[in-house]
Design a protein around this motif. Structure first.
Motif, PDB file in Angstrom:
ATOM      1  N   PHE A 123       0.826  -1.201   0.000  1.00 49.32           N
ATOM      2  CA  PHE A 123       0.000   0.000   0.000  1.00 49.32           C
ATOM      3  C   PHE A 123       0.864   1.256   0.000  1.00 49.32           C
ATOM      4  O   PHE A 123       0.564   2.219  -0.697  1.00 49.32           O
ATOM      5  CB  PHE A 123      -0.950  -0.020   1.195  1.00 49.32           C
ATOM      6  N   TRP A 124       1.932   1.252   0.781  1.00 50.42           N
ATOM      7  CA  TRP A 124       2.818   2.421   0.822  1.00 50.42           C
ATOM      8  C   TRP A 124       3.555   2.600  -0.494  1.00 50.42           C
ATOM      9  O   TRP A 124       3.775   3.719  -0.937  1.00 50.42           O
ATOM     10  CB  TRP A 124       3.827   2.291   1.945  1.00 50.42           C
ATOM     11  N   ILE A 125       3.959   1.505  -1.093  1.00 42.43           N
ATOM     12  CA  ILE A 125       4.739   1.594  -2.317  1.00 42.43           C
ATOM     13  C   ILE A 125       3.868   2.012  -3.495  1.00 42.43           C
ATOM     14  O   ILE A 125       4.240   2.892  -4.269  1.00 42.43           O
ATOM     15  CB  ILE A 125       5.449   0.253  -2.607  1.00 42.43           C
ATOM     16  N   SER A 126       2.712   1.359  -3.630  1.00 42.66           N
ATOM     17  CA  SER A 126       1.904   1.620  -4.826  1.00 42.66           C
ATOM     18  C   SER A 126       0.428   1.320  -4.582  1.00 42.66           C
ATOM     19  O   SER A 126      -0.105   0.352  -5.105  1.00 42.66           O
ATOM     20  CB  SER A 126       2.418   0.768  -5.982  1.00 42.66           C
ATOM     21  N   PRO A 128      -2.289   2.807  -5.762  1.00 41.11           N
ATOM     22  CA  PRO A 128      -3.177   2.770  -6.936  1.00 41.11           C
ATOM     23  C   PRO A 128      -3.061   1.458  -7.710  1.00 41.11           C
ATOM     24  O   PRO A 128      -4.060   0.911  -8.169  1.00 41.11           O
ATOM     25  CB  PRO A 128      -2.713   3.947  -7.794  1.00 41.11           C
ATOM     26  N   ILE A 129      -1.859   0.939  -7.810  1.00 39.08           N
ATOM     27  CA  ILE A 129      -1.665  -0.322  -8.529  1.00 39.08           C
ATOM     28  C   ILE A 129      -2.334  -1.460  -7.779  1.00 39.08           C
ATOM     29  O   ILE A 129      -2.944  -2.336  -8.385  1.00 39.08           O
ATOM     30  CB  ILE A 129      -0.159  -0.592  -8.751  1.00 39.08           C
ATOM     31  N   SER A 130      -2.241  -1.454  -6.476  1.00 41.58           N
ATOM     32  CA  SER A 130      -2.866  -2.498  -5.672  1.00 41.58           C
ATOM     33  C   SER A 130      -4.384  -2.476  -5.826  1.00 41.58           C
ATOM     34  O   SER A 130      -5.024  -3.529  -5.955  1.00 41.58           O
ATOM     35  CB  SER A 130      -2.471  -2.335  -4.209  1.00 41.58           C
ATOM     36  N   ALA A 134      -6.920  -5.293  -7.977  1.00 46.84           N
ATOM     37  CA  ALA A 134      -8.137  -5.941  -7.482  1.00 46.84           C
ATOM     38  C   ALA A 134      -9.293  -5.813  -8.469  1.00 46.84           C
ATOM     39  O   ALA A 134     -10.175  -6.674  -8.504  1.00 46.84           O
ATOM     40  CB  ALA A 134      -8.529  -5.359  -6.132  1.00 46.84           C
ATOM     41  N   LEU A 135      -9.298  -4.762  -9.260  1.00 46.07           N
ATOM     42  CA  LEU A 135     -10.371  -4.582 -10.239  1.00 46.07           C
ATOM     43  C   LEU A 135     -10.311  -5.616 -11.368  1.00 46.07           C
ATOM     44  O   LEU A 135     -11.326  -5.921 -11.984  1.00 46.07           O
ATOM     45  CB  LEU A 135     -10.321  -3.176 -10.833  1.00 46.07           C
TER      46      LEU A 135
END
Length: 171
Positions: A123-126, A128-130, A134-135
């Protein structure tokens, strides 16, 4: 995900056959995250107040200990909530979601701590990508879910799903 992969893991719920387990899951996860932030914030505030008062009584020694106490409060929160039989934090319970292991290992306190650590790292690193990850996964798993081997599903439909799975296994 391929059909062979899904067939090799029959104990995992499939979004095609049990869509009620995954309805609104990502929104529920985000809301649970904000609720958990508020709960952890209150716990950290309480620990800081106690540490601040004890700091005056111990001539500053307790203030130095706060560096270790604050992360310990957060780790203990995850270990006691995710590692319990409910397998959900306070926010997850309020949003009717539960953490389920996918690799046939029990979800204990250490696994809950590992899940939380990998979550915060990804979560700290990325973040938006995480969230985007999930989408595009059928079970709405985030990066840390794949790494740790967990699955988040809605709790009340999951109870019905496991009851139906167990009863159909006996026929």
């Amino acid at each position: 995900m391929t059909q062979e992969y899904a067939a090799s893991r029959p104990y995992l719920p499939d979004p095609a056959t049990a869509p009620e387990l995954f309805d609104g899951l990502l929104t529920r996860r985000v809301m649970a995250y904000f609720i958990d932030l508020a709960v952890m914030g209150a716990l950290v505030l309480a620990a800081t107040i106690v540490g601040g008062i004890l700091g005056f009584l111990t001539f500053g020694l307790a203030w130095a200990a706060l560096v270790f106490v604050v992360p310990a409060v957060i780790v203990l929160y995850y270990a006691t909530t995710l590692g319990s039989s409910r397998r959900a934090t306070v926010g997850m319970q309020m949003m009717d979601i539960v953490l389920t292991p996918t690799r046939e290992r029990p979800l204990d306190g250490w696994m809950a701590i590992f899940h939380a650590l990998v979550f915060w790292l990804t979560f700290w690193i990325s973040w938006p990508i995480s969230l985007l990850f999930a989408l595009f996964t059928p079970r709405r798993q985030m990066i840390h879910d794949f790494v740790v081997g967990t699955l988040m599903v809605r709790r009340s439909p999951m109870i019905r799903h496991w009851q139906n799975t167990r009863s159909s296994a006996f026929y």
